[in-house]
Design an enzyme around this catalytic site. Structure first.
Site, PDB file in Angstrom:
ATOM      1  N   GLU A 187       7.934  -7.749  44.850  1.00  0.00           N
ATOM      2  CA  GLU A 187       7.931  -7.620  46.315  1.00  0.00           C
ATOM      3  C   GLU A 187       7.059  -6.438  46.738  1.00  0.00           C
ATOM      4  OE1 GLU A 187      12.280  -7.630  46.496  1.00  0.00           O
ATOM      5  OE2 GLU A 187      12.137  -9.340  47.847  1.00  0.00           O
TER       6      GLU A 187
ATOM      7  N   GLU B  19      16.282 -12.462  40.827  1.00  0.00           N
ATOM      8  CA  GLU B  19      17.528 -12.097  41.527  1.00  0.00           C
ATOM      9  C   GLU B  19      18.602 -13.164  41.419  1.00  0.00           C
ATOM     10  OE1 GLU B  19      14.489 -11.671  42.618  1.00  0.00           O
ATOM     11  OE2 GLU B  19      14.280  -9.725  43.612  1.00  0.00           O
TER      12      GLU B  19
HETATM   13  N1  CAA Z   1      17.745  -1.787  37.259  1.00  0.00           N
HETATM   14  C1  CAA Z   1      18.357  -0.873  36.480  1.00  0.00           C
HETATM   15  N2  CAA Z   1      18.217  -0.800  35.147  1.00  0.00           N
HETATM   16  C2  CAA Z   1      17.427  -1.720  34.575  1.00  0.00           C
HETATM   17  C3  CAA Z   1      16.763  -2.716  35.315  1.00  0.00           C
HETATM   18  C4  CAA Z   1      16.938  -2.713  36.728  1.00  0.00           C
HETATM   19  N3  CAA Z   1      16.331  -3.592  37.516  1.00  0.00           N
HETATM   20  N4  CAA Z   1      16.045  -3.490  34.475  1.00  0.00           N
HETATM   21  C5  CAA Z   1      16.252  -2.984  33.250  1.00  0.00           C
HETATM   22  N5  CAA Z   1      17.075  -1.925  33.303  1.00  0.00           N
HETATM   23  C6  CAA Z   1      17.510  -1.068  32.200  1.00  0.00           C
HETATM   24  C7  CAA Z   1      18.447  -1.792  31.238  1.00  0.00           C
HETATM   25  O1  CAA Z   1      19.769  -1.694  31.660  1.00  0.00           O
HETATM   26  C8  CAA Z   1      18.184  -1.044  29.948  1.00  0.00           C
HETATM   27  O2  CAA Z   1      18.903   0.153  30.039  1.00  0.00           O
HETATM   28  P1  CAA Z   1      19.543   0.803  28.736  1.00  0.00           P
HETATM   29  O3  CAA Z   1      18.400   1.046  27.798  1.00  0.00           O
HETATM   30  O4  CAA Z   1      20.205   2.032  29.224  1.00  0.00           O
HETATM   31  O5  CAA Z   1      20.491  -0.234  28.217  1.00  0.00           O
HETATM   32  C9  CAA Z   1      16.697  -0.672  30.034  1.00  0.00           C
HETATM   33  O6  CAA Z   1      16.353  -0.768  31.417  1.00  0.00           O
HETATM   34  C10 CAA Z   1      15.792  -1.592  29.261  1.00  0.00           C
HETATM   35  O7  CAA Z   1      16.105  -2.929  29.609  1.00  0.00           O
HETATM   36  P2  CAA Z   1      16.121  -4.092  28.510  1.00  0.00           P
HETATM   37  O8  CAA Z   1      16.919  -3.659  27.347  1.00  0.00           O
HETATM   38  O9  CAA Z   1      16.535  -5.321  29.225  1.00  0.00           O
HETATM   39  O10 CAA Z   1      14.598  -4.131  28.087  1.00  0.00           O
HETATM   40  P3  CAA Z   1      13.665  -5.382  27.808  1.00  0.00           P
HETATM   41  O11 CAA Z   1      12.349  -4.814  27.462  1.00  0.00           O
HETATM   42  O12 CAA Z   1      14.330  -6.318  26.884  1.00  0.00           O
HETATM   43  O13 CAA Z   1      13.542  -6.175  29.181  1.00  0.00           O
HETATM   44  C11 CAA Z   1      13.176  -6.455  31.516  1.00  0.00           C
HETATM   45  C12 CAA Z   1      12.933  -5.580  30.271  1.00  0.00           C
HETATM   46  C13 CAA Z   1      12.482  -7.804  31.357  1.00  0.00           C
HETATM   47  C14 CAA Z   1      12.630  -5.701  32.678  1.00  0.00           C
HETATM   48  C15 CAA Z   1      14.702  -6.705  31.672  1.00  0.00           C
HETATM   49  O14 CAA Z   1      15.364  -5.467  31.614  1.00  0.00           O
HETATM   50  C16 CAA Z   1      15.087  -7.345  32.974  1.00  0.00           C
HETATM   51  O15 CAA Z   1      15.006  -8.548  33.102  1.00  0.00           O
HETATM   52  N6  CAA Z   1      15.533  -6.532  33.944  1.00  0.00           N
HETATM   53  C17 CAA Z   1      16.075  -7.040  35.177  1.00  0.00           C
HETATM   54  C18 CAA Z   1      15.024  -7.417  36.131  1.00  0.00           C
HETATM   55  C19 CAA Z   1      15.644  -7.835  37.428  1.00  0.00           C
HETATM   56  O16 CAA Z   1      16.631  -8.532  37.482  1.00  0.00           O
HETATM   57  N7  CAA Z   1      15.016  -7.399  38.512  1.00  0.00           N
HETATM   58  C20 CAA Z   1      15.460  -7.734  39.824  1.00  0.00           C
HETATM   59  C21 CAA Z   1      16.409  -6.702  40.304  1.00  0.00           C
HETATM   60  S1  CAA Z   1      17.143  -7.153  41.820  1.00  0.00           S
HETATM   61  C22 CAA Z   1      15.966  -6.827  42.977  1.00  0.00           C
HETATM   62  O17 CAA Z   1      14.891  -6.416  42.691  1.00  0.00           O
HETATM   63  C23 CAA Z   1      16.456  -7.104  44.359  1.00  0.00           C
HETATM   64  C24 CAA Z   1      15.433  -7.055  45.406  1.00  0.00           C
HETATM   65  O18 CAA Z   1      14.877  -8.059  45.776  1.00  0.00           O
HETATM   66  C25 CAA Z   1      15.226  -5.821  46.126  1.00  0.00           C
END
Ligand code: CAA
Length: 655
Positions: A102, A122
């Site tokens: 976004e 999301e």
């Molecule tokens: N917020 C907070 N913490 C997050 C995060 C997020 N969006 N994404 C990842 N992290 C944290 C994880 O909890 C993890 O923390 P720890 O090491 O303390 O456990 C760390 O980052 C690494 O994450 P992964 O172990 O998952 O690492 P990866 O390399 O396997 O994957 C990733 C990376 C693809 C980014 C995966 O973490 C992921 O899919 N994250 C979520 C993405 C997501 O859902 N984004 C949308 C959020 S909602 C939003 O954005 C709403 C909006 O419209 C405003």
């Protein structure tokens, strides 16, 4: 955490740096806002590149803070970016997800490294994008493509994104330098489009019926109504003004963050990551290298495990005791790949590569140099002990020896070798090439580096690991037994198999316990009971009559000419007869009672598992059930459901 700004001639590069994934917390939004003000106020700056340090572009809003509204909102930051008064380009690498994408949509352009991936995940948290993700994306790539992205939560590669107009250019290397050059060229050519929010007129056309069909499909696949939210917002983008569509998107987002479903899915998000992380002595240990793998046994489980490894690029040797069994196993593997090619889920070339990684042997000596050996033989202690003693004699020093047992004592198996510290349980779930759960069973003597290796391996295999201790059935199957223990009694008291299964599906399970037993084979439980000297009159009788489930065309149900279960009067008669013999008066059993009497004991067993230290955290149990048995993700797992949702669900029912 920092956000730097550096000038390269007339272009300012703003670099976001908040390890590990540049998640947009309130503090980070403040820093970005300040840098945008700086770039806007500097007359020498004619354009801005928005980039990220570390392994990825912004991977989304900070999930810990979701649901809190603290200024500056992401909306405000994106509005500021659009109103910068000079063109901007987002330089995407790693994963540009959710709020990250976004943010990028607030820029005039988006460029990406070739291996970057973009997505609006999301929906996996029960939400929809809350800062223009559905609205601006619809303007840019059309309603259908947006709904596919936001309704599935799946990521797309940079080249695909370029193909549909979400990304303007893709580079192989030097992303930021290329982004600077890209923007300079556009400025020189005076080729600057309006902000994305003003491109409504250029929006690709869409067929509303196709949108409805796609929404229904997405909800079915997700087993959730969450994709409806994105669909509603995409429709708003088509019909309302930008401002109104954005306000509605925000309203839908805020409402969704107040729902139980979001709490449950956020719980699972962090639970999955906690379960996968090495802790204690395992965190300190150095994983061993694993390149080659052998699987003992080419039955359903063994061939599934071999495929799981081959699919992730490992060379695998499958070992059977005789040529005929080996041939059957290798044929099963080839058939599975051929079916995937026919279905279109795998290219013929890729299937060929995967098949080529799997070799068969009947000679145990061929396993002498492999790094990891997984035994997936018959579920019998004597058989397993013999195999492990043989492996002990041939495996190289340092090789890891794993058993895929579902129930048996890993410590006893380990003691049939001279190296119990190299032995552990790797409990895959069937079909092992599809199911994501991997219970990693730590024996009394398993070395920390062996555990560290298994956790690392799980990641390479794309599996969700959960570390568990030794007990009969570990976490999942032990709780499953507790859940199923009530089944016979419920049936004898008056419930019918189809009623029980319907009550489970209404709860959110993909299938009920009777259907599941028919699929897995009733004879498995029968054999298990016999081994333990136990009986269960009703399923025992079905097995005595050869009603083993789907494979026998009859079990709890009848399967005539199809896999569709039909209630069978013969089963009703058996139930009535055993009930009468046991002096059980038949009555009406409610669906609520079915859920209570099956789920209650299972959760109590979960509590015992925690007390005994078989699982380290309550959330680990939730991960086991969400990944291994299809517990409805929207309810967060059995322990979360019991702790947070059960009472409120009962209260709601009373109202
Ligand atoms: N917020 C907070 N913490 C997050 C995060 C997020 N969006 N994404 C990842 N992290 C944290 C994880 O909890 C993890 O923390 P720890 O090491 O303390 O456990 C760390 O980052 C690494 O994450 P992964 O172990 O998952 O690492 P990866 O390399 O396997 O994957 C990733 C990376 C693809 C980014 C995966 O973490 C992921 O899919 N994250 C979520 C993405 C997501 O859902 N984004 C949308 C959020 S909602 C939003 O954005 C709403 C909006 O419209 C405003």
């Amino acid at each position: 955490m920092k956000v730097d700004i550096e000038k390269f001639g007339r272009i300012a590069v703003i670099t976001i740096d908040r390890p590990p994934v540049n998640a947009l917390s309130q503090a980070l939004r403040k820093l970005i806002e300040a840098r945008l003000d700086e770039a806007a106020g500097d007359d020498a700056v004619k354009g801005a590149v928005l980039a990220c340090a570390g392994r990825t572009f912004v991977a989304g809003a900070d999930i810990e803070e979701l649901g809190e509204v603290r200024p500056p909102t992401l909306h405000a930051v994106i509005d500021k970016l659009e109103a910068l008064g000079k063109p901007s380009v987002a330089a995407l690498h790693g994963t540009a997800l959710g709020g990250g994408l976004e943010l990028a949509l607030g820029c005039t352009f988006r460029v990406a490294s070739r291996d970057a991936r973009l997505g609006l995940p999301e929906v996996k948290l029960g939400l929809l994008p809350g800062a223009g993700g559905t609205v601006r994306t619809t303007y840019l790539i059309g309603a259908e493509a947006t709904l596919k992205l936001a309704g599935s939560g799946n990521m797309m590669g940079a080249e695909t994104a370029q193909g549909i107009g979400l990304v303007d250019a893709v580079f192989d290397n030097d992303l930021v330098a290329n982004a600077i050059r890209f923007l300079s060229d556009r400025i020189d050519a005076d080729d600057i489009p309006p902000p994305v929010s003003r491109r409504r007129e250029a929006m690709p056309a869409c067929d509303p019926q196709a949108l409805d069909k796609l929404t229904a499909e997405l909800c079915r696949t997700a087993r959730s109504s969450a994709p409806e939210l994105a669909a509603q917002s995409v429709r708003n983008a088509l019909t309302l003004s930008f401002e109104d569509a954005m306000a509605e998107e925000r309203r839908l987002f805020e409402t969704a963050t107040q729902c139980d479903r979001f709490g449950a899915l956020r719980h699972l998000f962090f639970a999955e990551r906690a379960a996968a992380k090495p802790s204690g002595d395992v965190a300190e240990a150095e994983p061993r290298a694993v390149q080659t793998v052998a699987v003992i046994g080419a039955g359903t489980m063994g061939s599934g495990i071999a495929m799981a490894f081959a699919n992730s690029g490992f060379d695998v040797i499958v070992r059977e005791t005789d040529e005929a069994a080996l041939t059957r196993g290798m044929e099963r593997i080839a058939d599975t790949y051929d079916r995937s090619v026919k279905r279109g889920s795998l290219s013929a070339e890729e299937a060929g590569k995967r098949k080529a990684r799997i070799a068969g042997t009947v000679a145990i000596a061929d396993l002498a140099s492999v790094d990891l050996i997984i035994e997936a033989a018959f579920e019998d202690m004597a058989v397993k002990k013999t195999i492990f003693a043989e492996l002990d004699a041939v495996a190289r020093q340092g090789a890891i020896l794993a058993t895929n047992t579902s129930y048996l004592d890993v410590n006893e198996i380990a003691l049939s070798t001279t190296r119990p510290s190299d032995v552990l349980g790797l409990h895959f779930f069937s079909p092992a090439n599809v199911m994501t759960l991997l219970e990693i069973v730590r024996g009394a003597e398993t070395a920390p580096e062996v555990m560290a290796t298994a956790l690392k391996l799980a990641r390479r295999l794309g599996k969700q690991p959960v570390v568990v201790g030794v007990c009969h059935g570990f976490v999942g199957n032990r709780m499953l037994q507790a859940r199923n223990a009530a089944l016979s009694q419920l049936l004898l008291e008056g419930a019918r198999p189809d009623q029980i299964d319907a009550a489970f599906r209404a709860f959110g399970w993909p299938m009920g316990p009777c259907q599941m037993q028919d699929l897995a084979g009733l004879d498995i439980g029968w054999r298990n009971r016999k081994a333990l000297g136990e009986t269960d009159a009703l399923p025992d009788r079905l097995c005595e009559l050869g009603r083993f489930g789907q494979k026998a065309d009859k079990g709890w149900y009848l399967y005539e000419d199809s896999r569709k279960p039909q209630p069978d009067p013969e089963v009703d008669a058996i139930i009535a007869e055993i009930a009468e013999k046991s002096g059980i008066a038949r009555r009406v059993v409610t669906d609520a009672e079915i859920i209570e009497r099956t789920h209650g004991p299972m959760i109590e067993e979960g509590r015992r598992i925690l007390d005994e230290g078989i699982a380290a955290r309550s959330s680990d149990i939730d991960v086991v059930w969400a990944h291994g048995y299809g517990f409805p993700r929207d309810l967060g797992g059995p322990m979360y459901w019991d702790d947070h949702l059960r009472e409120s669900a009962q209260e709601k029912k009373k109202v």
